[in-house]
Design a protein around this motif. Structure first.
Motif, PDB file in Angstrom:
ATOM      1  N   TYR A 133       3.248   8.773   1.747  1.00  0.00           N
ATOM      2  CA  TYR A 133       3.785   7.899   2.783  1.00  0.00           C
ATOM      3  C   TYR A 133       3.011   8.000   4.093  1.00  0.00           C
ATOM      4  O   TYR A 133       2.725   6.998   4.750  1.00  0.00           O
ATOM      5  N   MET A 134       2.633   9.217   4.488  1.00  0.00           N
ATOM      6  CA  MET A 134       1.993   9.411   5.775  1.00  0.00           C
ATOM      7  C   MET A 134       0.589   8.819   5.846  1.00  0.00           C
ATOM      8  O   MET A 134       0.042   8.643   6.929  1.00  0.00           O
ATOM      9  N   MET A 135      -0.033   8.472   4.710  1.00  0.00           N
ATOM     10  CA  MET A 135      -1.368   7.896   4.767  1.00  0.00           C
ATOM     11  C   MET A 135      -1.393   6.587   5.551  1.00  0.00           C
ATOM     12  O   MET A 135      -2.395   6.239   6.172  1.00  0.00           O
ATOM     13  N   LEU A 136      -0.295   5.848   5.533  1.00  0.00           N
ATOM     14  CA  LEU A 136      -0.251   4.621   6.304  1.00  0.00           C
ATOM     15  C   LEU A 136      -0.372   4.911   7.792  1.00  0.00           C
ATOM     16  O   LEU A 136      -1.090   4.213   8.512  1.00  0.00           O
ATOM     17  N   ASP A 137       0.301   5.933   8.279  1.00  0.00           N
ATOM     18  CA  ASP A 137       0.184   6.278   9.690  1.00  0.00           C
ATOM     19  C   ASP A 137      -1.223   6.745  10.033  1.00  0.00           C
ATOM     20  O   ASP A 137      -1.700   6.528  11.146  1.00  0.00           O
ATOM     21  N   VAL A 138      -1.875   7.373   9.084  1.00  0.00           N
ATOM     22  CA  VAL A 138      -3.263   7.787   9.304  1.00  0.00           C
ATOM     23  C   VAL A 138      -4.135   6.577   9.601  1.00  0.00           C
ATOM     24  O   VAL A 138      -4.894   6.536  10.577  1.00  0.00           O
ATOM     25  N   GLU A 169      -3.811  11.855  -5.862  1.00  0.00           N
ATOM     26  CA  GLU A 169      -5.132  11.471  -6.308  1.00  0.00           C
ATOM     27  C   GLU A 169      -5.843  10.732  -5.178  1.00  0.00           C
ATOM     28  O   GLU A 169      -5.223  10.109  -4.333  1.00  0.00           O
ATOM     29  N   LYS A 170      -7.172  10.808  -5.190  1.00  0.00           N
ATOM     30  CA  LYS A 170      -7.926  10.124  -4.145  1.00  0.00           C
ATOM     31  C   LYS A 170      -7.657   8.625  -4.233  1.00  0.00           C
ATOM     32  O   LYS A 170      -7.525   8.061  -5.311  1.00  0.00           O
ATOM     33  N   SER A 174      -6.923   0.264  -2.648  1.00  0.00           N
ATOM     34  CA  SER A 174      -5.909   0.881  -1.790  1.00  0.00           C
ATOM     35  C   SER A 174      -6.465   1.145  -0.394  1.00  0.00           C
ATOM     36  O   SER A 174      -5.781   0.942   0.616  1.00  0.00           O
ATOM     37  N   LEU A 175      -7.727   1.558  -0.333  1.00  0.00           N
ATOM     38  CA  LEU A 175      -8.372   1.782   0.958  1.00  0.00           C
ATOM     39  C   LEU A 175      -8.444   0.488   1.752  1.00  0.00           C
ATOM     40  O   LEU A 175      -8.190   0.464   2.957  1.00  0.00           O
ATOM     41  N   GLY A 176      -8.786  -0.600   1.055  1.00  0.00           N
ATOM     42  CA  GLY A 176      -8.847  -1.894   1.718  1.00  0.00           C
ATOM     43  C   GLY A 176      -7.503  -2.312   2.293  1.00  0.00           C
ATOM     44  O   GLY A 176      -7.424  -2.830   3.420  1.00  0.00           O
ATOM     45  N   LEU A 177      -6.445  -2.069   1.545  1.00  0.00           N
ATOM     46  CA  LEU A 177      -5.107  -2.398   2.032  1.00  0.00           C
ATOM     47  C   LEU A 177      -4.738  -1.560   3.252  1.00  0.00           C
ATOM     48  O   LEU A 177      -4.141  -2.062   4.212  1.00  0.00           O
ATOM     49  N   SER A 223       0.806  -1.217   0.000  1.00  0.00           N
ATOM     50  CA  SER A 223       0.000   0.000   0.000  1.00  0.00           C
ATOM     51  C   SER A 223       0.840   1.268   0.000  1.00  0.00           C
ATOM     52  O   SER A 223       0.366   2.322  -0.432  1.00  0.00           O
ATOM     53  N   VAL A 224       2.108   1.186   0.456  1.00  0.00           N
ATOM     54  CA  VAL A 224       2.936   2.387   0.486  1.00  0.00           C
ATOM     55  C   VAL A 224       3.232   2.893  -0.922  1.00  0.00           C
ATOM     56  O   VAL A 224       3.553   4.064  -1.118  1.00  0.00           O
TER      57      VAL A 224
END
Length: 303
Positions: A94-99, A147-148, A153-156, A88-89
């Motif tokens: 990158y920071m979306m994973l921490d979110v 991009e949204k 990707s959301l599932g991951l 997913s990274v």
């Protein structure tokens, strides 16, 4: 000491995250992520055994079935986390994973409350609420520079958060139910994780096409590993150290102190790292999110 162990875990996690981001461009398929992480787990097993050998505690590896069961839960969750994280990274900032790893924090806190009656004060719930606000702000920030995200990707990302939460809770389970050597627990965690990753690597390897869609020969998993071998070694050491220090911290800190602090500081560190090393812009929204996250950590740990 609990906060000192948490700080050490944070530093190891930051280095691991940097290496993960640097190597993510080489991962083009699930089988590659599984193979690379399987090798990481094997290195973690070696590190755990070496640590026990240096301490003269190899005999502690003879454990009961309850310990093995908790380690198995930790290992399966860890294997799911590392693969979903690495894949997913590639798909967003990158920071979306921490979110999304904040989901894991909520899982850990609720399980600790239900199973071990670790009380959460009203002010701490307020701090958790502020962390969620910070997460929402950071989500908005990410959508402004990327991009949204797609449904896959959301599932991951959700899978990464949930599996990380279960892995963290297994540390608390070990401390509460068993106690003893953190090195032993982490050794068996990575034994089970490597077994799971090996099984799924073999499954996905059979399904993977030999060539890319355009007819160009793709790199084998072994060839990819050769290119990033140094990063994998560092990631393995940091992965083991991160889990080891968090397990030690869990012996002295409640879940509501440890895991929001770990993830909140991780969010701040990854945001700064993204801006400094990966050139992701720090906008007003991003800075606001970081300030809210910092305030939330103060509320949780000081009030």
């Amino acid at each position: 000491m609990g906060y000192l162990f948490t700080f050490a875990a944070l530093l190891c996690g930051a280095v691991k995250g940097y290496c993960g981001k640097k190597t993510s461009g080489y991962v083009s398929a699930y089988k590659d992520a599984m193979f690379i992480n399987m090798i990481r787990m094997l290195f973690c097993i070696a590190i755990g055994f070496l640590l026990l050998a240096l301490q003269g505690d190899v005999s502690l590896l003879w454990v009961d079935l309850v310990t093995l069961g908790i380690a198995a839960l930790s290992g399966v969750a860890t294997s799911v986390f590392v693969v979903s994280w690495l894949v997913s990274v590639k798909r967003g900032a990158y920071m979306m994973l921490d979110v999304f790893l904040m989901l894991g924090v909520l899982v850990t806190l609720l399980c600790s409350l239900i199973f071990y009656q670790e009380a959460i004060k009203l002010t701490q719930w307020l701090g958790i609420g502020l962390l969620i606000v910070a997460v929402l702000i950071m989500c908005s920030y990410n959508n402004s520079i990327k991009e949204k995200i797609t449904l896959s990707s959301l599932g991951l990302l959700i899978l990464s958060g949930l599996s990380n939460g279960i892995a963290d809770f297994s540390q608390k389970m070990f401390v509460k139910e068993i106690g003893g050597s953190a090195a032993v627990f982490n050794f068996y965690t990575y034994v089970f994780s490597s077994i799971v990753l090996f099984i799924f690597w073999r499954i996905f390897s059979r399904k993977a096409p030999a060539e890319a869609a355009d007819g160009v020969q793709t790199l084998s998993s072994a060839a990819i590993l050769k290119k990033i071998f140094g990063y994998v070694l560092v990631m393995a050491a940091c992965l083991f150290a991160n889990s080891f220090f968090k397990t030690l911290a869990a012996t002295t800190l409640n879940a509501v102190q440890l895991y929001p602090l770990n993830q909140g500081c991780g969010l701040i560190l990854s945001s700064v790292m993204s801006a400094v090393l990966f050139k992701e812009k720090l906008t007003v929204k991003c800075i606001a999110g970081l300030c809210v996250a910092f305030a939330a950590l103060l509320v949780i740990n000081l009030l």
